[in-house]
Design a protein around this motif. Sequence first.
Motif, PDB file in Angstrom:
ATOM      1  N   MET A   1      41.761  19.776  34.335  1.00  0.00           N
ATOM      2  CA  MET A   1      41.006  19.315  35.576  1.00  0.00           C
ATOM      3  C   MET A   1      40.133  20.492  35.855  1.00  0.00           C
ATOM      4  SD  MET A   1      42.851  18.191  39.050  1.00  0.00           S
ATOM      5  CE  MET A   1      41.608  17.751  40.399  1.00  0.00           C
ATOM      6  N   GLU A   2      38.740  20.142  36.319  1.00  0.00           N
ATOM      7  CA  GLU A   2      37.969  21.232  36.682  1.00  0.00           C
ATOM      8  C   GLU A   2      38.148  21.698  38.162  1.00  0.00           C
ATOM      9  OE1 GLU A   2      32.935  21.548  37.054  1.00  0.00           O
ATOM     10  OE2 GLU A   2      33.931  19.626  36.292  1.00  0.00           O
ATOM     11  N   LYS A   3      38.126  22.937  38.268  1.00  0.00           N
ATOM     12  CA  LYS A   3      38.490  23.536  39.434  1.00  0.00           C
ATOM     13  C   LYS A   3      37.040  23.091  40.664  1.00  0.00           C
ATOM     14  CE  LYS A   3      40.697  27.996  38.625  1.00  0.00           C
ATOM     15  NZ  LYS A   3      40.402  29.271  38.682  1.00  0.00           N
ATOM     16  N   LYS A   4      37.588  22.909  41.865  1.00  0.00           N
ATOM     17  CA  LYS A   4      36.619  22.618  43.101  1.00  0.00           C
ATOM     18  C   LYS A   4      36.055  23.857  43.388  1.00  0.00           C
ATOM     19  CE  LYS A   4      39.266  18.734  45.151  1.00  0.00           C
ATOM     20  NZ  LYS A   4      39.961  18.311  46.466  1.00  0.00           N
ATOM     21  N   ASN A   5      35.038  23.774  43.893  1.00  0.00           N
ATOM     22  CA  ASN A   5      33.933  25.055  44.281  1.00  0.00           C
ATOM     23  C   ASN A   5      34.192  25.302  45.962  1.00  0.00           C
ATOM     24  OD1 ASN A   5      33.193  25.756  41.660  1.00  0.00           O
ATOM     25  ND2 ASN A   5      31.707  23.832  41.880  1.00  0.00           N
ATOM     26  N   PHE A   6      34.132  26.563  46.275  1.00  0.00           N
ATOM     27  CA  PHE A   6      34.144  26.946  47.683  1.00  0.00           C
ATOM     28  C   PHE A   6      33.100  27.898  47.893  1.00  0.00           C
ATOM     29  CE2 PHE A   6      35.845  28.779  51.547  1.00  0.00           C
ATOM     30  CZ  PHE A   6      36.236  27.450  52.437  1.00  0.00           C
ATOM     31  N   TYR A   7      32.107  27.910  49.024  1.00  0.00           N
ATOM     32  CA  TYR A   7      31.186  28.861  49.156  1.00  0.00           C
ATOM     33  C   TYR A   7      31.457  29.426  50.459  1.00  0.00           C
ATOM     34  CZ  TYR A   7      26.835  31.403  49.468  1.00  0.00           C
ATOM     35  OH  TYR A   7      25.698  32.441  49.479  1.00  0.00           O
ATOM     36  N   LEU A  33      40.292  34.054  53.366  1.00  0.00           N
ATOM     37  CA  LEU A  33      40.097  32.866  53.275  1.00  0.00           C
ATOM     38  C   LEU A  33      39.850  32.648  51.649  1.00  0.00           C
ATOM     39  CD1 LEU A  33      39.985  30.040  53.899  1.00  0.00           C
ATOM     40  CD2 LEU A  33      37.485  30.598  54.837  1.00  0.00           C
ATOM     41  N   LYS A  34      39.080  33.751  51.111  1.00  0.00           N
ATOM     42  CA  LYS A  34      38.596  33.719  49.782  1.00  0.00           C
ATOM     43  C   LYS A  34      39.821  33.558  48.779  1.00  0.00           C
ATOM     44  CE  LYS A  34      36.578  35.876  46.040  1.00  0.00           C
ATOM     45  NZ  LYS A  34      35.861  36.630  45.106  1.00  0.00           N
ATOM     46  N   LYS A  35      40.696  34.717  48.939  1.00  0.00           N
ATOM     47  CA  LYS A  35      42.080  34.721  48.293  1.00  0.00           C
ATOM     48  C   LYS A  35      43.014  33.690  48.165  1.00  0.00           C
ATOM     49  CE  LYS A  35      41.710  39.816  47.994  1.00  0.00           C
ATOM     50  NZ  LYS A  35      41.755  40.956  48.600  1.00  0.00           N
ATOM     51  N   TYR A  36      42.928  32.968  49.604  1.00  0.00           N
ATOM     52  CA  TYR A  36      43.914  32.083  49.739  1.00  0.00           C
ATOM     53  C   TYR A  36      43.636  30.583  48.971  1.00  0.00           C
ATOM     54  CZ  TYR A  36      48.065  29.936  51.763  1.00  0.00           C
ATOM     55  OH  TYR A  36      49.322  29.562  51.858  1.00  0.00           O
ATOM     56  N   LYS A  37      42.012  30.669  49.135  1.00  0.00           N
ATOM     57  CA  LYS A  37      41.543  29.527  48.391  1.00  0.00           C
ATOM     58  C   LYS A  37      41.720  29.529  46.871  1.00  0.00           C
ATOM     59  CE  LYS A  37      40.243  26.394  51.547  1.00  0.00           C
ATOM     60  NZ  LYS A  37      40.702  25.178  51.588  1.00  0.00           N
ATOM     61  N   GLU A  38      41.559  30.804  46.325  1.00  0.00           N
ATOM     62  CA  GLU A  38      41.632  31.105  45.033  1.00  0.00           C
ATOM     63  C   GLU A  38      43.283  30.608  44.505  1.00  0.00           C
ATOM     64  OE1 GLU A  38      38.528  34.172  43.907  1.00  0.00           O
ATOM     65  OE2 GLU A  38      40.323  34.958  44.515  1.00  0.00           O
ATOM     66  N   THR A  39      44.143  30.940  45.307  1.00  0.00           N
ATOM     67  CA  THR A  39      45.424  30.663  45.036  1.00  0.00           C
ATOM     68  C   THR A  39      45.802  29.021  44.906  1.00  0.00           C
ATOM     69  OG1 THR A  39      46.401  30.654  47.168  1.00  0.00           O
ATOM     70  CG2 THR A  39      46.171  32.844  46.146  1.00  0.00           C
ATOM     71  N   GLN A  40      44.955  28.335  45.804  1.00  0.00           N
ATOM     72  CA  GLN A  40      44.916  26.873  45.902  1.00  0.00           C
ATOM     73  C   GLN A  40      44.394  26.361  44.673  1.00  0.00           C
ATOM     74  OE1 GLN A  40      43.575  26.638  49.904  1.00  0.00           O
ATOM     75  NE2 GLN A  40      45.388  25.454  50.277  1.00  0.00           N
ATOM     76  N   GLY A  41      43.753  27.236  43.665  1.00  0.00           N
ATOM     77  CA  GLY A  41      43.096  26.705  42.581  1.00  0.00           C
ATOM     78  C   GLY A  41      41.369  26.409  42.536  1.00  0.00           C
ATOM     79  N   PHE A  42      40.942  26.891  43.680  1.00  0.00           N
ATOM     80  CA  PHE A  42      39.412  26.796  44.100  1.00  0.00           C
ATOM     81  C   PHE A  42      38.513  27.726  43.166  1.00  0.00           C
ATOM     82  CE2 PHE A  42      40.882  24.269  47.587  1.00  0.00           C
ATOM     83  CZ  PHE A  42      39.998  23.370  47.982  1.00  0.00           C
ATOM     84  N   ASN A  43      37.388  27.370  42.885  1.00  0.00           N
ATOM     85  CA  ASN A  43      36.629  28.500  42.263  1.00  0.00           C
ATOM     86  C   ASN A  43      35.693  28.986  43.335  1.00  0.00           C
ATOM     87  OD1 ASN A  43      35.078  30.105  40.492  1.00  0.00           O
ATOM     88  ND2 ASN A  43      33.598  28.249  40.053  1.00  0.00           N
ATOM     89  N   VAL A  44      35.885  30.203  43.985  1.00  0.00           N
ATOM     90  CA  VAL A  44      35.393  30.573  45.284  1.00  0.00           C
ATOM     91  C   VAL A  44      34.285  31.412  45.053  1.00  0.00           C
ATOM     92  CG1 VAL A  44      36.125  31.555  47.579  1.00  0.00           C
ATOM     93  CG2 VAL A  44      37.687  30.432  46.248  1.00  0.00           C
ATOM     94  N   PHE A  45      33.278  31.540  45.926  1.00  0.00           N
ATOM     95  CA  PHE A  45      32.203  32.471  46.016  1.00  0.00           C
ATOM     96  C   PHE A  45      31.998  33.096  47.272  1.00  0.00           C
ATOM     97  CE2 PHE A  45      28.185  34.251  45.138  1.00  0.00           C
ATOM     98  CZ  PHE A  45      28.072  34.785  43.980  1.00  0.00           C
ATOM     99  N   PHE A  46      32.073  34.368  47.369  1.00  0.00           N
ATOM    100  CA  PHE A  46      31.660  35.000  48.651  1.00  0.00           C
ATOM    101  C   PHE A  46      30.706  35.801  48.749  1.00  0.00           C
ATOM    102  CE2 PHE A  46      33.942  38.442  51.375  1.00  0.00           C
ATOM    103  CZ  PHE A  46      33.052  38.300  52.232  1.00  0.00           C
ATOM    104  N   THR A  47      29.554  35.642  49.650  1.00  0.00           N
ATOM    105  CA  THR A  47      28.243  36.247  49.863  1.00  0.00           C
ATOM    106  C   THR A  47      28.296  36.960  51.157  1.00  0.00           C
ATOM    107  OG1 THR A  47      26.999  34.927  48.210  1.00  0.00           O
ATOM    108  CG2 THR A  47      25.907  36.174  49.909  1.00  0.00           C
ATOM    109  N   THR A  48      27.949  38.347  51.270  1.00  0.00           N
ATOM    110  CA  THR A  48      27.811  39.238  52.123  1.00  0.00           C
ATOM    111  C   THR A  48      26.638  40.228  51.860  1.00  0.00           C
ATOM    112  OG1 THR A  48      28.805  40.745  53.860  1.00  0.00           O
ATOM    113  CG2 THR A  48      29.450  40.958  51.680  1.00  0.00           C
ATOM    114  N   GLY A  49      26.275  40.933  52.699  1.00  0.00           N
ATOM    115  CA  GLY A  49      25.093  41.887  52.462  1.00  0.00           C
ATOM    116  C   GLY A  49      24.477  42.433  53.623  1.00  0.00           C
TER     117      GLY A  49
END
Length: 649
Positions: A1-7, A33-49
Amino acid sequence: MEKKNFYLTTPIYYPNSNLHLGHTYTTIVADVLKKYKETQGFNVFFTTGTDEHGQKLQDSAIKAGKKPLEYIDPIVESAKELWKTLDIDFDAFVRSTDKTHEKNVMEIFTKLYEKGEIYKGSYKGMYCVPCEAFWTESQLVEGNKCPDCGREVVPSEEETYFFRLSKYQDRLLKLYEENPDFIQPESRKNEMISFIKEGLTDLSVTRSSFDWGVKVPFDEKHVVYVWIDALSCYLTGIGYGTDEEKFNKFWPCDVHLVGKEIMRFHAIIWPAILMALDLPLPKKIFGHGWILFDEDKMSKSKGNIVYAEPIIERYGMDALRYFMLREFTFGQDGNFTYSKMLNRINSDLVNDLGNLVSRSVAMCEKYFEGLVPAQTELTELDNDLIEMATSTRDRVSDLIDKLNFSMALEEIWKFVRRTNKYIDETTPWALIKEQKVDRLKTVIYNLLESIRIISGLIKPFMSETSSKINEQIGYCEFSYEDLTKFGLIKEGTKVCKGKNLFDRLDVEKELEIIVQKNAELIEFRKKKNSGEKEKEEVVEERETITIDDFAKVELKVGKILECEPHPKADRLLVFKIDLGNEVRTIVSGIRKFYSETDLIGKKVIVVTNLKPVNLRGVESNGMILAASDDKDLSVLTVLSDMKEGTKVS
């Protein structure tokens, strides 16, 4: 099953000074939030700068006698180093001076201009230099002060390009109405609605009075202003203009995490720009409150800045992460004080979590030689603990999805406290005396299994502490699904009690130390950022002594026979030391560095002619010599086996 994406994104930080605790807060939240979503199986991308253009930065660089990037680069590197120290796992760090980003900004500006969304005109109004914002007379507060920062504005007039923000007034109100969760918390949404209903005016999006910025491609005497430049970093971070597949994978953004002072930029200007570009809108914009210091907003000008680095250095990154997320309700203002932080470390991390792990692993070692026993017949008391263990994850997940991190941690700590209570209810020490071994096996197993689940629950919040717990209970595997299962630690697994997860703090003493360390860092950065050259180090002349003075000190080799904790002081150990012709009691404040058994049998150097002193009810007759720095301590010993009582000269 393909992972859901989260940005998700955090604000593009303006590097005109070093990051204080308020900036740190948003980024810690995003990381959890990123790490928790990753444990739930999401493909997470986090941008800062970092947003590195503008008049304020150019002026600061000139004042420091540097070129803009020469001034900015060290501050940016300092921010990246802090994120590394705090275990912040971002995927893209976009600097607005990156060539790829500048190219994107020029293309976005040109596209908006060609669509008629941007036009050339002249702007006359009141300008706030620190905020780099124009304001109308009606928007000012207290006569001539900026509504955001409260500082005085100045009249300004210049040729500029305008974005047709007024055109989007009705569309924005409709957006809020049809998507009630678009702006959170509710109070922020109400503020945005009131602001829009007062009437939106077209927005100045270029400047011609300075040249530090992205040049307008078709009119180079203008530079693109922050609204288009900085906000577009969220697009650049996921490949806009360079990686269409990646961009389409993650856009629209699931959540922009921002401070309440920049909500207008993100909840009004940013959606309008995206509408004009025909791009999908973010799903949620969450505006959190300020971290106040003694009820006042942190500010360089007020001198009440609190930096994260001294706290991390002294108490560890997990202590800071835990306190920030547990103490403050995300979305509201929070009041930071050092005493609150130190007391919460003692209560939650030392008493609750640390004590639970320490006691449970120690009992497994004591009663079962460090091997996890088998679980036997369960009682109602056991089932009550197991039910809480297997149901906590879902409550925590629901709260994190609502960005309620404080209550999520409270749910975890309810389970921590319940597990501690289980020890008191089952009394393992009484079970061994009564030879109820089977019952004791079940109790110890349930404790270790509960700790396994607790370790998994805190991992996104406190990854270092979670790893330390796993090492002690001999369990390294982890998955989101396993947090609702009980009974995964295998019988016979080896446990090993390590150092304390957190050491108990003397709050009064620590307050003096941490306040001083923060003050020293403020002073250091003040000089560094102002370009002030460091003065030559002055070597302080110390008072010298003669050989006759030294001869007055009696030093002998002593062998440590016994050691036990001081009954009334957490930092003290009470030693029995053989000095050849006598055995003395000596109290030493080295418990942070040595346990009761570490030094038994060791030969140490002792000052034997000190005047006796009473330390919290125990008389100490001498002093054990030790070398120490800010981080470690080592007692002094001898290289060869010298006889007890041998004089040191």
